[in-house]
Design a protein around this motif. Structure first.
Motif, short mmCIF file in Angstrom:
data_model
loop_
_atom_site.label_atom_id
_atom_site.label_comp_id
_atom_site.label_asym_id
_atom_site.label_seq_id
_atom_site.Cartn_x
_atom_site.Cartn_y
_atom_site.Cartn_z
N ALA A 7 0.11 1.39 -5.47
CA ALA A 7 -0.78 2.52 -5.19
C ALA A 7 -1.98 1.99 -4.42
O ALA A 7 -2.32 0.81 -4.53
CB ALA A 7 -1.23 3.19 -6.49
N GLY A 8 -2.61 2.87 -3.64
CA GLY A 8 -3.80 2.46 -2.91
C GLY A 8 -3.70 2.76 -1.42
O GLY A 8 -3.00 3.69 -1.01
N VAL A 9 -4.37 1.95 -0.62
CA VAL A 9 -4.43 2.17 0.83
C VAL A 9 -4.26 0.83 1.56
O VAL A 9 -4.42 -0.22 0.96
CB VAL A 9 -5.78 2.81 1.23
CG1 VAL A 9 -5.91 4.19 0.60
CG2 VAL A 9 -6.98 1.96 0.83
N SER A 10 -3.95 0.92 2.81
CA SER A 10 -3.44 2.07 3.51
C SER A 10 -1.93 1.93 3.62
O SER A 10 -1.42 0.81 3.77
CB SER A 10 -4.09 2.18 4.89
OG SER A 10 -3.58 3.25 5.63
N LEU A 11 -1.23 3.05 3.56
CA LEU A 11 0.22 3.01 3.52
C LEU A 11 0.82 2.25 4.69
O LEU A 11 1.75 1.44 4.52
CB LEU A 11 0.76 4.45 3.51
CG LEU A 11 2.27 4.61 3.59
CD1 LEU A 11 2.93 4.00 2.36
CD2 LEU A 11 2.66 6.07 3.75
N ASP A 12 0.29 2.45 5.89
CA ASP A 12 0.90 1.87 7.08
C ASP A 12 0.54 0.41 7.31
O ASP A 12 1.15 -0.25 8.16
CB ASP A 12 0.53 2.69 8.31
CG ASP A 12 -0.98 2.82 8.49
OD1 ASP A 12 -1.67 3.10 7.49
OD2 ASP A 12 -1.48 2.65 9.62
N LEU A 64 7.28 5.46 5.49
CA LEU A 64 8.06 5.82 4.31
C LEU A 64 9.56 5.70 4.57
O LEU A 64 10.31 5.21 3.73
CB LEU A 64 7.71 7.23 3.86
CG LEU A 64 6.30 7.44 3.31
CD1 LEU A 64 6.05 8.91 3.03
CD2 LEU A 64 6.07 6.61 2.05
N LYS A 65 9.98 6.15 5.74
CA LYS A 65 11.40 6.09 6.10
C LYS A 65 11.89 4.64 6.11
O LYS A 65 12.97 4.34 5.59
CB LYS A 65 11.61 6.73 7.47
CG LYS A 65 13.06 6.86 7.93
CD LYS A 65 13.11 7.66 9.23
CE LYS A 65 14.55 7.96 9.65
NZ LYS A 65 15.26 6.74 10.11
N PHE A 66 11.08 3.75 6.69
CA PHE A 66 11.47 2.34 6.73
C PHE A 66 11.56 1.77 5.32
O PHE A 66 12.52 1.05 4.98
CB PHE A 66 10.46 1.55 7.56
CG PHE A 66 10.84 0.11 7.73
CD1 PHE A 66 11.66 -0.29 8.78
CD2 PHE A 66 10.38 -0.85 6.84
CE1 PHE A 66 12.02 -1.62 8.94
CE2 PHE A 66 10.74 -2.19 6.99
CZ PHE A 66 11.56 -2.57 8.04
N MET A 67 10.58 2.05 4.48
CA MET A 67 10.57 1.51 3.12
C MET A 67 11.80 1.96 2.33
O MET A 67 12.42 1.17 1.62
CB MET A 67 9.28 1.93 2.39
CG MET A 67 8.02 1.30 2.95
SD MET A 67 6.51 1.95 2.20
CE MET A 67 6.65 1.26 0.54
N VAL A 68 12.14 3.23 2.47
CA VAL A 68 13.27 3.77 1.71
C VAL A 68 14.60 3.28 2.27
O VAL A 68 15.47 2.82 1.52
CB VAL A 68 13.21 5.32 1.71
CG1 VAL A 68 14.49 5.90 1.12
CG2 VAL A 68 12.00 5.80 0.92
N GLU A 69 14.76 3.36 3.58
CA GLU A 69 16.07 3.07 4.18
C GLU A 69 16.34 1.57 4.31
O GLU A 69 17.45 1.11 4.03
CB GLU A 69 16.19 3.74 5.54
CG GLU A 69 16.21 5.27 5.45
CD GLU A 69 16.41 5.93 6.80
OE1 GLU A 69 16.54 5.19 7.82
OE2 GLU A 69 16.44 7.16 6.84
N GLN A 70 15.35 0.81 4.74
CA GLN A 70 15.57 -0.61 4.97
C GLN A 70 15.34 -1.48 3.74
O GLN A 70 16.02 -2.48 3.55
CB GLN A 70 14.67 -1.10 6.11
CG GLN A 70 14.95 -0.40 7.44
CD GLN A 70 16.38 -0.59 7.91
OE1 GLN A 70 16.93 -1.69 7.86
NE2 GLN A 70 16.99 0.49 8.38
N HIS A 71 14.39 -1.10 2.91
CA HIS A 71 14.06 -1.91 1.74
C HIS A 71 14.48 -1.28 0.42
O HIS A 71 14.22 -1.85 -0.64
CB HIS A 71 12.55 -2.22 1.71
CG HIS A 71 12.11 -3.14 2.82
ND1 HIS A 71 10.78 -3.34 3.14
CD2 HIS A 71 12.82 -3.93 3.66
CE1 HIS A 71 10.70 -4.21 4.13
NE2 HIS A 71 11.91 -4.57 4.47
#
Length: 200
Positions: free
Chosen positions: A134-139, A175-182
């Motif tokens: 949790a926290g910042v920044s997502l990107d 988010l897409k990269f985190m979910v799909e690749q990792h």
């Protein structure tokens, strides 16, 4: 090739999590995009920390701190000749009203909370085998920390309502990269609190 039992579902094993709070500092929330979500972030991160403590889950508070002599500066900071988050300044301090009772502090100088810090050793010491972020920044710092967790074979659950992105255009692609690749999980505060309560 068939996968063995130890490999199946490895990215979903959150039986021994730690909560890792990233860069919840005054300086980051001076940016308009993050200032607008400050109260939401405080509320959700405090809920997560309270739930973790109640369940005996390790809480780690990661702060970025730099030195004015440029010895810790990143390439971008050096190129721009502009430092920030100097040790002892209000900008480097935790957000006011952030409840960090019983948490352990980790200081970093780069985006990833794993780079040249004691984070990995603390997780091992407390037998944590996954992390909730949790926290910042997502990107930037969240994404870099999540990538290094993946490299270390640590499953990651991202507190989707307890994070924020300073660059809104980057949010969905990150988010897409985190979910799909990792294979990392997106969970809200309620789901993470439930995960903590079932940890052992």
């Amino acid at each position: 090739m068939a996968r063995g039992p130890s490999e199946m579902g490895a990215t979903s094993d959150f039986t021994r999590p730690a909560l890792v709070l990233i860069d919840l500092q005054q300086g980051f929330f001076e940016a308009p995009e993050l200032a607008a979500v400050r109260e939401r972030m405080l509320s959700h991160c405090n809920q997560l920390a309270a739930a973790a403590r109640a369940s005996g889950v390790l809480v780690l508070n990661v702060r970025t701190v730099h030195q004015e002599d440029k010895s810790t500066w990143t390439l971008k900071m050096l190129e721009d000749d502009q430092g920030y988050l100097f040790e002892g300044t209000p900008q480097a301090a935790n957000l006011q009203r952030l409840d960090l009772s019983l948490s352990i502090e980790v200081i970093k100088q780069r985006d990833s909370a794993f780079w040249n810090t004691g984070l990995r050793a603390l997780l091992s010491q407390h037998r944590a085998t996954s992390i909730a972020l949790a926290g910042v920044s997502l990107d930037t710092c969240i994404a870099a920390t999540a990538a290094d967790a993946f490299a270390a074979n640590l499953p990651v659950a991202l507190g989707i309502d307890a994070t924020a992105c300073a660059e809104p255009d980057m949010e969905q692609s990150t988010l897409k990269f985190m979910v799909e690749q990792h294979r990392q999980k997106l969970m809200d505060t309620r789901q993470l609190c439930q995960m903590f309560s079932s940890a052992h």
